[in-house]
Design an enzyme around this catalytic site. Structure first.
Site, PDB file in Angstrom:
ATOM      1  N   VAL A 144       0.833  -1.213   0.000  1.00 41.87           N
ATOM      2  CA  VAL A 144       0.000   0.000   0.000  1.00 41.87           C
ATOM      3  C   VAL A 144       0.866   1.260   0.000  1.00 41.87           C
ATOM      4  O   VAL A 144       1.882   1.330   0.683  1.00 41.87           O
ATOM      5  CB  VAL A 144      -0.923  -0.011   1.245  1.00 41.87           C
ATOM      6  CG1 VAL A 144      -1.691   1.295   1.393  1.00 41.87           C
ATOM      7  CG2 VAL A 144      -1.902  -1.177   1.150  1.00 41.87           C
ATOM      8  N   GLY A 145       0.456   2.256  -0.794  1.00 40.36           N
ATOM      9  CA  GLY A 145       1.147   3.554  -0.804  1.00 40.36           C
ATOM     10  C   GLY A 145       2.533   3.482  -1.401  1.00 40.36           C
ATOM     11  O   GLY A 145       3.421   4.225  -1.008  1.00 40.36           O
ATOM     12  N   GLY A 169       3.026   3.303  -4.971  1.00 40.67           N
ATOM     13  CA  GLY A 169       3.013   3.644  -6.400  1.00 40.67           C
ATOM     14  C   GLY A 169       2.545   2.501  -7.280  1.00 40.67           C
ATOM     15  O   GLY A 169       2.684   2.568  -8.501  1.00 40.67           O
ATOM     16  N   ALA A 222      -6.340   2.525  -6.487  1.00 36.38           N
ATOM     17  CA  ALA A 222      -7.141   2.421  -7.712  1.00 36.38           C
ATOM     18  C   ALA A 222      -7.660   0.996  -7.879  1.00 36.38           C
ATOM     19  O   ALA A 222      -8.792   0.783  -8.312  1.00 36.38           O
ATOM     20  CB  ALA A 222      -6.315   2.839  -8.930  1.00 36.38           C
ATOM     21  N   ALA A 223      -6.842   0.004  -7.505  1.00 40.28           N
ATOM     22  CA  ALA A 223      -7.292  -1.396  -7.595  1.00 40.28           C
ATOM     23  C   ALA A 223      -8.448  -1.624  -6.625  1.00 40.28           C
ATOM     24  O   ALA A 223      -9.424  -2.305  -6.958  1.00 40.28           O
ATOM     25  CB  ALA A 223      -6.136  -2.353  -7.303  1.00 40.28           C
ATOM     26  N   ASP A 277      -4.201   5.455 -13.673  1.00 37.28           N
ATOM     27  CA  ASP A 277      -4.178   4.292 -12.770  1.00 37.28           C
ATOM     28  C   ASP A 277      -5.454   3.466 -12.891  1.00 37.28           C
ATOM     29  O   ASP A 277      -5.412   2.270 -13.170  1.00 37.28           O
ATOM     30  CB  ASP A 277      -4.016   4.739 -11.305  1.00 37.28           C
ATOM     31  CG  ASP A 277      -2.627   5.270 -11.008  1.00 37.28           C
ATOM     32  OD1 ASP A 277      -1.858   5.495 -11.963  1.00 37.28           O
ATOM     33  OD2 ASP A 277      -2.311   5.473  -9.822  1.00 37.28           O
TER      34      ASP A 277
HETATM   35  C1  MEV Z   1       0.500   7.984 -10.219  1.00 36.10           C
HETATM   36  O1  MEV Z   1       0.437   6.570 -10.368  1.00 36.10           O
HETATM   37  C2  MEV Z   1       0.881   8.631 -11.516  1.00 36.10           C
HETATM   38  C3  MEV Z   1       1.028  10.144 -11.487  1.00 36.10           C
HETATM   39  O2  MEV Z   1       1.363  10.530 -12.818  1.00 36.10           O
HETATM   40  C4  MEV Z   1      -0.250  10.848 -11.040  1.00 36.10           C
HETATM   41  C5  MEV Z   1      -1.385  10.708 -12.026  1.00 36.10           C
HETATM   42  O3  MEV Z   1      -1.139  10.433 -13.212  1.00 36.10           O
HETATM   43  O4  MEV Z   1      -2.507  10.928 -11.597  1.00 36.10           O
HETATM   44  C6  MEV Z   1       2.157  10.593 -10.576  1.00 36.10           C
END
Ligand code: MEV
Length: 327
Positions: free
Chosen positions: A112-113, A115, A120-121, A162
């Protein structure tokens, strides 16, 4: 489809849903400024079981494994992470009274957290699960649109990449111009294999995006130039993926990482993970997602395990993953 227009005859006692996590191969951050980005669904994700709770003060979410274990309700003063409580409150608002006795049991193998799109999943899996539970059909655009509503709670004003890739699956080339998103499915000539190393949780996507916005205001021309160079890298990445030129793709990932570092979203740990991967023969390595912590992806030609072990030996959580499409 109107969520409130429920065909009662199709109700089921429990419905299961799944949504994968994602990695961004190139173009994160620049995508917020109208440049293209490449993202793919991976073989980890979030599972949701939707059932009816006796309680009508829901919806209730029971996290079996979601970075924490416990029960969450849409209660501003209740237990559990505040964003989850807000997301449940938002769901209750969108769905109306029928949502009040929904119960979600959630399990995840996505850090989690970091990236990797865990929120979103979760958003997509919840939307999918509720529709299955109510016996409603959803086309992919509707699913993605509803998931975006939830995703805004977690991420402020996301580009949409995402939840789009998580909803569609596969590998996508994504570009958002104004409010309009263009999504192209990309078929790799070879299966893409990665080692993923986790530097630790980042401070939140919304925060990373807004700090970068602030910095870019001080030197707008320079930042516009960097974003457009990243856009060009992503366009070349797409061609190398389609033509099966993995070494070229790795080189482009390294270039993208250089720009992400100059944008200020890399960290010493993320740089260390990239160096470890390259020393162990990865074709290229870069942070993925918002950065400022989170994960590094390293592209490998064959077996990712050597790089995974090197990450682990240096004290990082790591695993291998691959794109679901391609030969
Ligand atoms: C986050 O996974 C991707 C970013 O480009 C933010 C976004 O696109 O909303 C950092």
């Amino acid at each position: 489809m109107n969520w409130k227009n429920l065909p009662g005859s199709n109700l089921v006692d429990v419905a299961f849903s799944y949504a994968p996590a994602k990695i961004i191969l190139g173009g994160e951050h620049a995508v917020v400024y109208g440049q293209p980005a490449l993202a793919l669904a991976i073989d980890r994700g979030v599972r949701v079981a939707v059932s009816k709770a006796a309680d009508v003060n829901g919806p209730i979410l029971r996290a079996i494994n979601l970075g924490f274990v416990g029960e969450v309700r849409p209660d501003p003063d209740g237990q559990g992470p505040v964003v989850l409580r807000e997301a449940l409150a938002r769901l209750a608002k969108i769905l109306g009274r029928e949502a009040r006795n929904l119960h979600f049991a959630v399990d995840s193998d996505v850090p989690v957290g970091c990236g990797l799109g865990s929120s979103a999943a979760l958003s997509v899996a919840l939307v999918r699960g509720i529709h299955r539970f109510w016996g409603l059909d959803l086309v992919q655009e509707q699913e993605a649109g509803l998931a975006l509503d939830l995703e805004k709670i977690f991420h402020g004003n996301p580009s949409g990449i995402d939840h789009t890739v998580i909803s569609s699956g596969g590998l996508i080339y994504y570009r958002k111009t104004g409010e309009v998103a263009a999504v192209q499915s990309v078929v790799p000539a070879h299966k893409l294999k990665f080692a993923v190393g986790i530097s630790g949780p980042h401070g939140g996507t919304a925060r990373a995006v807004s700090l970068l916005k602030e910095r870019s205001r001080r030197h707008p021309d320079i930042y516009v130039g960097i974003f457009s160079s990243i856009g060009e890298i992503v366009a070349q990445m797409k061609r190398s993926i389609e033509e099966g030129r993995l070494a070229a793709l790795g080189e482009l990932m390294d270039l993208n990482q250089g720009f992400l570092n100059s944008l200020g979203v890399s960290t010493p740990k993320l740089e260390a993970l990239c160096s470890i991967a390259r020393e162990r023969g990865a074709l290229g390595a870069k942070l993925t997602g918002a950065g400022c912590g989170g994960a590094v992806i390293a592209l490998v030609e064959d077996d990712p395990e050597e790089v995974v072990r090197a990450f682990q030996a240096a004290g990082y959580v790591a695993f291998s993953t691959q794109c679901e499409v391609g030969r």
